[in-house]
Enzyme design. Structure first.
Site, PDB file in Angstrom:
ATOM      1  N   CYS A  76       0.834  -1.208   0.000  1.00 29.39           N
ATOM      2  CA  CYS A  76       0.000   0.000   0.000  1.00 29.39           C
ATOM      3  C   CYS A  76       0.869   1.259   0.000  1.00 29.39           C
ATOM      4  O   CYS A  76       1.534   1.567   0.995  1.00 29.39           O
ATOM      5  CB  CYS A  76      -0.920  -0.033   1.221  1.00 29.39           C
ATOM      6  SG  CYS A  76      -1.773   1.513   1.572  1.00 29.39           S
TER       7      CYS A  76
ATOM      8  N   CYS B 263       0.077   3.829   2.693  1.00 30.28           N
ATOM      9  CA  CYS B 263       0.531   3.353   4.006  1.00 30.28           C
ATOM     10  C   CYS B 263       1.998   3.715   4.220  1.00 30.28           C
ATOM     11  O   CYS B 263       2.406   4.126   5.314  1.00 30.28           O
ATOM     12  CB  CYS B 263       0.359   1.843   4.118  1.00 30.28           C
ATOM     13  SG  CYS B 263      -1.346   1.268   4.008  1.00 30.28           S
TER      14      CYS B 263
END
Length: 271
Positions: free
Chosen positions: A195, A198
Site C-alpha cells: 500500500c 501506508c
C-alpha cells in the site's frame, strides 16, 4: 464508530460494505475520467453529513473488472444505490449535490422516490491497469491475502508487552487484545506492505512512537498477515489509524494524514 468519510472498496471487501447495516452509494470512477473526479467534493461532504446513516464507497473501474461486469457499468461515473444489500437504482453521470442528497435521504428515511439523478459522463473504456499501492495519497482497498513472494515482517511473540523503545510495536492477531487493553491509549496503524499511502504515513507513525513514548503505545498491524483482527474491526480501506482506550475504539482516521493531525488526535486521549 460511524464512517464519516468516503471509503474505497473492491471485489474482496464490497460484500462487507454492503452488509454494514446502512444504505450504500457505490460510485464507479477512474482518475482519468474527469466527470467522476469532479464528484469528489460532493461525495466528501455527503459522507460527513450522512455519517452513521449511509456509506459512500468508491470503486476504481480501471482495476475492478469483476465489479464493472457485476453492475453492468457502461459509463463513468456510475452511481449504484443499495439498501439491505439490494440495488434500488442505478444512474450515470456526475449528478448535482442536491440530487444525490435527495437519494440518500430517500434510502435512509423513505418517502417519495426521487427522480433518477443524472449528469455529465464519459463512456467506459479499457484503461491501462495501475500497479497496486500507487502513491496517490488515497486510502487503498486491501486484497484478500498477502501477495505471494512478499517478505513478512517479524511477528511479536504472543503475550509480550510493548517495548518502551520509542518504536512502533508490531501487532498481531495473537497480541492485539492484550495491547489495546493495556493502561495506555494505543494508536494502531492498519497497513500492508503493498500500500503506497501506508508507506507515506509510516514516517509520521514512527515519529509519534518517539514523541509519545511512556504516554501512549503506537503499533502497526499488517492486515494481510492478521486478517482476523482486520475483519473484526471491519477494516475496508488502508491506511486506517484507530485510537483505542481501555480496549475500545475512541477515534479513527482513514487515509494519509499529516503528522500534526495525528499528533493532535492522539494527544486528546492521553492523560
Amino acid at each position: 464508530m460511524a464512517i464519516d468519510t468516503v471509503i474505497h472498496t473492491n471485489q474482496y471487501s464490497i460484500d462487507r460494505v454492503l452488509k454494514a447495516g446502512v444504505p450504500v452509494l457505490l460510485v464507479f470512477w477512474r482518475p482519468d475520467a474527469k466527470p467522476s473526479t469532479e464528484l469528489d467534493p460532493t461525495l466528501t461532504d455527503l459522507a460527513a453529513r450522512f455519517a452513521g446513516k449511509a456509506i459512500i464507497a468508491k470503486i476504481h473501474a480501471g482495476e475492478e473488472e469483476t465489479l464493472v461486469r457485476r453492475y453492468g457499468v457502461r459509463a463513468l461515473p456510475t452511481l449504484v444505490f443499495v439498501k439491505n444489500g439490494e440495488v434500488v437504482a442505478q444512474a450515470e453521470g456526475a449528478a448535482q449535490a442536491g440530487a444525490l442528497e435527495a437519494w440518500l435521504r430517500y434510502l435512509v428515511e423513505g418517502g417519495s422516490r426521487p427522480a433518477l439523478p443524472s449528469g455529465p459522463a464519459v463512456p467506459l473504456r479499457e484503461p491501462a491497469r495501475t500497479m497496486a499501492g500507487a502513491s496517490t495519497g488515497q486510502p487503498q482497498p486491501r486484497p484478500a491475502s498477502r501477495p505471494t513472494g512478499q517478505r513478512q515482517r517479524p511477528r511479536q511473540p504472543a503475550g509480550q508487552q510493548p517495548p518502551a523503545n520509542g518504536k512502533p510495536v508490531t501487532l498481531t492477531d495473537a497480541n492485539f487484545q492484550q495491547v489495546i487493553n493495556g493502561p495506555q491509549p494505543v494508536l494502531v496503524d492498519f497497513w500492508a506492505p503493498w500500500c503506497g499511502p501506508c508507506n507515506m504515513v509510516a514516517p509520521a507513525v514512527e515519529q509519534l512512537a518517539q514523541e509519545f513514548q511512556g504516554r501512549a503505545v503506537v503499533g502497526k498491524l499488517n492486515v494481510d498477515e492478521n486478517q482476523r483482527t482486520a475483519q473484526q474491526y471491519q477494516i475496508m480501506s488502508i491506511p486506517a489509524l484507530y485510537i483505542f482506550k481501555n480496549g475500545q475504539v475512541v477515534d479513527r482516521l482513514i487515509g494519509v494524514q499529516p503528522l500534526a493531525a495525528l499528533r493532535q488526535r492522539l494527544a486528546r486521549h492521553v492523560n
